[in-house]
Write an enzyme that holds these catalytic residues in place. Structure first.
Site, short mmCIF file in Angstrom:
data_model
loop_
_atom_site.label_atom_id
_atom_site.label_comp_id
_atom_site.label_asym_id
_atom_site.label_seq_id
_atom_site.Cartn_x
_atom_site.Cartn_y
_atom_site.Cartn_z
CB ILE A 149 -1.05 -0.01 1.34
CG1 ILE A 149 -0.33 0.14 2.44
CG2 ILE A 149 -2.19 -1.14 1.01
CD1 ILE A 149 -1.21 0.07 3.81
CG ASP A 150 -0.09 4.23 -2.64
OD1 ASP A 150 0.52 3.22 -3.29
OD2 ASP A 150 -1.04 4.66 -3.17
CE LYS A 151 7.23 8.43 3.23
NZ LYS A 151 8.59 9.11 2.73
#
Length: 330
Positions: A149-151
């Site tokens: 999942i994105d930062k």
């Protein structure tokens, strides 16, 4: 065919598998992977290439060769140290056993080292937390990241601690046999309020840091969404809370799909073209929301080793929960 040596009987780093004439069928790498559940087929192929597999003392040199009856001996070298260094970063652990670990990731921490985020990542944290319980993915003492999942996206993620779990989880994700539910707060509300967004996603030809919907090429992506609640005038909502269920898992999938409907995630610095209304923007500033309002709320799957059905939920993080309270007052 018998394997899985008793650790009290065999030295560490050694696997033995007795194969009878009746079981000597098909490729040798497939047979060994089936008989030794803690080793993936890819790992076995690497061991063969390194000259670490024999059958009755004769080196096995080709994983695609027909399996023969006899005693297979696999020498497993100690896992090499991972290039990322362990870091004592606090983790919220939702579940952990000998095979995998599930955590609730806060926003602002990247999944793995990359340019601009070489340290302080989930991988660095897992290397410290798991320590000696990492048996090695592909011969390297590291956690197996099977999805990302994105930062700046928060929520539930799973990582493998063994080759067998890594292979099993990867297979589940490949066939989309995973329950993944995200909560998103959007600018406006998509119409209709329930539906499916489909469209292939690829790297943008205009900005290599962005993903985009493309008419040809790319990877097919499917997002099912449902508007849970809207905020502001009913006939023209200023914002909405959505439940998004992923059928596929492409880079930035939800963010790209929602933006394609003109309803990007609030706070999205990449896909949120066109700012929200002044009242929504004031609410975002009041709670300090400086990221996309996207949260991985649910992750469910069948344990790849034990077969147990697992399902984990994560409550909204503070910034999104407080934002919802302010939006409800619009």
């Amino acid at each position: 065919m018998s394997g899985e040596p008793d650790p009290d009987d065999e030295p560490p780093g050694l696997r033995l598998l007795d194969v009878s004439q009746g079981h000597a069928n098909g490729r040798v790498d497939k047979l060994l992977a089936a008989g030794l559940a803690d080793l993936s087929r890819g790992r076995i192929q690497a061991l063969i290439a390194e000259g670490r597999v024999t059958c009755d003392g004769v080196p096995v040199t080709d994983g695609s060769a027909k399996a023969q009856a006899g005693t297979y001996r696999l020498e497993i070298p100690p896992p090499t140290s991972a290039i990322p260094l362990p870091e004592a970063i606090p983790l919220t652990v939702l579940y952990e056993d000998a095979y995998l670990i599930v955590i609730d990731k806060p926003p602002g921490i990247a999944m793995h080292p990359a340019p601009g985020s070489e340290t302080g990542t989930v991988v660095n944290a897992l290397l410290h937390h798991c320590g000696a319980s990492l048996s090695g993915i592909g011969g390297v003492a590291r956690p197996g990241i099977v999805h990302r999942i994105d930062k700046e996206t928060s929520g539930v993620v799973v990582a493998a601690k063994t080759d067998a779990a890594h292979q099993g989880l990867s297979s589940l994700f490949a066939i989309h046999n995973i329950e993944r539910v995200y909560v998103a707060f959007t600018r406006g509300a998509p119409w209709p309020h329930k539906g499916t967004i489909e469209g292939s996603i690829a790297r943008s030809s205009h900005d290599r840091k962005k993903m985009a919907l493309v008419k040809s090429g790319g990877r097919h992506a499917i997002t099912h969404y449902k508007v849970v609640s809207t905020f502001g005038p009913p006939d023209k909502p200023l914002a909405a809370r959505l439940e998004c269920r992923l059928e596929t898992g492409r880079t930035h999938q939800i963010r790209v799909h929602l933006a394609s409907r003109g309803t990007p995630c609030l706070g999205d610095p990449v896909y949120g073209s066109g700012g929200p209304s002044a009242t929504v923007r004031a609410a975002m500033e009041a709670v300090g929301l400086t990221r996309q309002a996207l949260h991985a709320a649910v992750l469910g799957f069948v344990h790849p080793v034990t077969g147990e059905t697992l399902r984990f939920e994560s409550p909204l993080p503070a910034d999104m929960a407080q934002l919802e309270q302010l939006l409800e007052a619009l």
